[in-house]
Design a protein around this motif. Structure first.
Motif, PDB file in Angstrom:
ATOM      1  N   VAL A 119       1.125  -0.888   0.512  1.00  0.00           N
ATOM      2  CA  VAL A 119      -0.249   0.168  -0.233  1.00  0.00           C
ATOM      3  C   VAL A 119       1.070   1.011  -0.378  1.00  0.00           C
ATOM      4  N   GLU A 120       0.878   2.511  -0.840  1.00  0.00           N
ATOM      5  CA  GLU A 120       1.313   3.638  -1.296  1.00  0.00           C
ATOM      6  C   GLU A 120       0.226   4.359  -0.564  1.00  0.00           C
ATOM      7  N   GLN A 121       0.834   5.565   0.036  1.00  0.00           N
ATOM      8  CA  GLN A 121       0.386   6.862   0.426  1.00  0.00           C
ATOM      9  C   GLN A 121       0.371   8.074  -0.670  1.00  0.00           C
ATOM     10  N   VAL A 122      -0.855   8.588  -1.576  1.00  0.00           N
ATOM     11  CA  VAL A 122      -0.844   9.843  -2.535  1.00  0.00           C
ATOM     12  C   VAL A 122      -1.356  10.356  -1.997  1.00  0.00           C
ATOM     13  N   PRO A 123      -1.297  12.219  -2.385  1.00  0.00           N
ATOM     14  CA  PRO A 123      -2.238  12.765  -1.584  1.00  0.00           C
ATOM     15  C   PRO A 123      -3.697  12.813  -2.577  1.00  0.00           C
ATOM     16  N   ALA A 124      -4.370  13.499  -1.271  1.00  0.00           N
ATOM     17  CA  ALA A 124      -5.633  13.801  -2.289  1.00  0.00           C
ATOM     18  C   ALA A 124      -5.222  14.698  -3.200  1.00  0.00           C
ATOM     19  N   GLY A 125      -6.549  14.184  -4.576  1.00  0.00           N
ATOM     20  CA  GLY A 125      -6.537  14.423  -5.512  1.00  0.00           C
ATOM     21  C   GLY A 125      -4.701  14.415  -6.643  1.00  0.00           C
ATOM     22  N   HIS A 126      -5.064  13.162  -6.078  1.00  0.00           N
ATOM     23  CA  HIS A 126      -3.409  12.562  -7.459  1.00  0.00           C
ATOM     24  C   HIS A 126      -4.154  12.319  -8.562  1.00  0.00           C
ATOM     25  N   PRO A 127      -4.075  12.705  -9.535  1.00  0.00           N
ATOM     26  CA  PRO A 127      -4.074  11.701 -10.904  1.00  0.00           C
ATOM     27  C   PRO A 127      -4.448  10.428 -11.188  1.00  0.00           C
ATOM     28  N   GLY A 142     -18.591   7.590  -8.344  1.00  0.00           N
ATOM     29  CA  GLY A 142     -19.654   7.849  -7.587  1.00  0.00           C
ATOM     30  C   GLY A 142     -19.701   8.364  -6.323  1.00  0.00           C
ATOM     31  N   GLU A 143     -20.279   6.568  -5.643  1.00  0.00           N
ATOM     32  CA  GLU A 143     -20.322   5.987  -4.810  1.00  0.00           C
ATOM     33  C   GLU A 143     -19.256   6.041  -3.488  1.00  0.00           C
ATOM     34  N   ALA A 144     -18.079   5.621  -4.602  1.00  0.00           N
ATOM     35  CA  ALA A 144     -16.909   6.333  -2.774  1.00  0.00           C
ATOM     36  C   ALA A 144     -16.585   7.143  -3.085  1.00  0.00           C
ATOM     37  N   ASP A 145     -16.717   8.213  -4.140  1.00  0.00           N
ATOM     38  CA  ASP A 145     -15.852   9.480  -3.906  1.00  0.00           C
ATOM     39  C   ASP A 145     -14.416   9.704  -3.791  1.00  0.00           C
ATOM     40  N   LEU A 146     -13.846   9.205  -4.460  1.00  0.00           N
ATOM     41  CA  LEU A 146     -12.200   9.809  -3.793  1.00  0.00           C
ATOM     42  C   LEU A 146     -11.721  11.072  -4.495  1.00  0.00           C
ATOM     43  N   GLY A 147     -13.110  11.904  -5.092  1.00  0.00           N
ATOM     44  CA  GLY A 147     -12.132  13.136  -5.416  1.00  0.00           C
ATOM     45  C   GLY A 147     -12.593  13.416  -4.415  1.00  0.00           C
ATOM     46  N   GLY A 148     -13.416  13.349  -3.637  1.00  0.00           N
ATOM     47  CA  GLY A 148     -13.955  14.149  -2.532  1.00  0.00           C
ATOM     48  C   GLY A 148     -13.086  14.439  -0.940  1.00  0.00           C
ATOM     49  N   ILE A 149     -11.806  13.289  -0.453  1.00  0.00           N
ATOM     50  CA  ILE A 149     -11.238  13.218  -0.273  1.00  0.00           C
ATOM     51  C   ILE A 149     -10.586  14.013   0.149  1.00  0.00           C
ATOM     52  N   THR A 150     -10.123  14.005   1.961  1.00  0.00           N
ATOM     53  CA  THR A 150      -9.505  14.761   2.241  1.00  0.00           C
ATOM     54  C   THR A 150      -7.972  14.506   2.961  1.00  0.00           C
ATOM     55  N   SER A 151      -8.095  12.811   3.124  1.00  0.00           N
ATOM     56  CA  SER A 151      -6.807  12.424   3.690  1.00  0.00           C
ATOM     57  C   SER A 151      -6.368  12.139   2.318  1.00  0.00           C
ATOM     58  N   ALA A 166      -8.438   3.827  -1.721  1.00  0.00           N
ATOM     59  CA  ALA A 166      -9.260   4.299   0.185  1.00  0.00           C
ATOM     60  C   ALA A 166      -9.187   6.261   0.596  1.00  0.00           C
ATOM     61  N   GLY A 167      -9.568   5.969   1.072  1.00  0.00           N
ATOM     62  CA  GLY A 167      -9.543   7.526   1.660  1.00  0.00           C
ATOM     63  C   GLY A 167     -10.294   8.400   1.926  1.00  0.00           C
ATOM     64  N   TYR A 168     -10.638   9.617   2.774  1.00  0.00           N
ATOM     65  CA  TYR A 168     -11.466   9.578   4.021  1.00  0.00           C
ATOM     66  C   TYR A 168     -12.045  11.125   3.845  1.00  0.00           C
TER      67      TYR A 168
END
Length: 249
Positions: A119-127, A142-151, A166-168
């Motif tokens: 598992v790798e961490q990338v910033p929210a909004g990563h392309p 739309g269900e996951a809404d990863l475009g809206g995460i801030t983590s 995944a994110g939140y």
């Protein structure tokens, strides 16, 4: 008042999202309130949330509140998150949900052990998250809404391609609303659980209450595998035009 801290936290969240003063009724009860600004549902809709054998319902105006209160009086609380049951007593035009509402505490969390995919961490909004959303399709993305995460996003790659993430994002009441997405061709391999475990661990370390809201059984199974408890469900309905009017008025 509930003595279950997890249930109390979940109820506090949805009481705040109702946007007007309201509390969950005693077991078996339903609280119906007028809240034009409710964040439990789209504007103008009726929002229903059942948690721990009690419910709160928001409506856009007084006329609709009266109609809804009378109609739901004949239903058991558990049926308020059942679209078919609600359709049986109200003139429903459109429905969102139902979605199961699950929460986890630090004590109940079952993290994925350090084996299997990296598992790798990338910033929210990563392309790469946008590319994954394109692969998954509009409904699942739309269900996951990863475009809206801030983590940070917790991602799994195959080669250079992100195949699960995944994110939140923060919700009221120090809640972390978790979203998880897996590329369709890579599903059924436990990747959502691995990525989701990273996001949940991050939220718990920040002192947040992780929430997993899911409509599809596969997503619900991932949450349960991570130790989440399903405490209730959410349903939003739009009534047919004029449904809230008083026929005698």
């Amino acid at each position: 008042m509930t003595t279950d801290p997890l249930l109390a936290g979940a109820r506090g969240l949805w009481q705040e999202l109702a946007s007007v003063p309201v509390s969950f009724a005693p077991p078996g009860g339903t609280s119906v309130v007028v809240s034009p600004g409710s964040r439990m549902c789209p504007s103008g809709w009726v929002g229903l949330v059942v948690l721990g054998n009690a419910a709160i319902v928001t409506t856009p105006d007084e006329a609709t509140a009266g109609r809804v209160r009378n109609a739901l009086a004949g239903l058991p609380v558990g049926a308020l998150a059942d679209a078919q049951a609600v359709r049986g007593v109200l003139p429903v035009a459109r429905v969102l949900g139902p979605a199961a509402l699950a929460y986890v505490s630090a004590d109940g969390f079952r993290p994925v052990v350090a084996s299997g995919p990296t598992v790798e961490q990338v910033p929210a909004g990563h392309p790469d998250l946008r590319r994954l959303a394109e692969l998954a399709g509009a409904d699942d993305a739309g269900e996951a809404d990863l475009g809206g995460i801030t983590s940070p996003a917790f991602v799994i790659r195959e080669g250079r391609e992100v195949v699960a993430a995944a994110g939140y994002r923060p919700w009221p009441g120090r809640t972390a609303h978790v979203g998880v997405l897996t590329a369709p061709a890579r599903r059924g391999r436990g990747l959502a659980r691995v990525a989701g475990s990273g996001a949940v661990a991050h939220a718990l370390a920040a002192g947040l209450l992780p929430q997993w809201r899911a409509r599809v059984p596969a997503s619900r199974r991932v949450a349960l595998a991570l130790g989440f408890r399903e405490l209730g469900a959410q349903l939003s309905v739009e009534l047919a035009p004029g449904a809230g009017r008083n026929p005698a008025g």
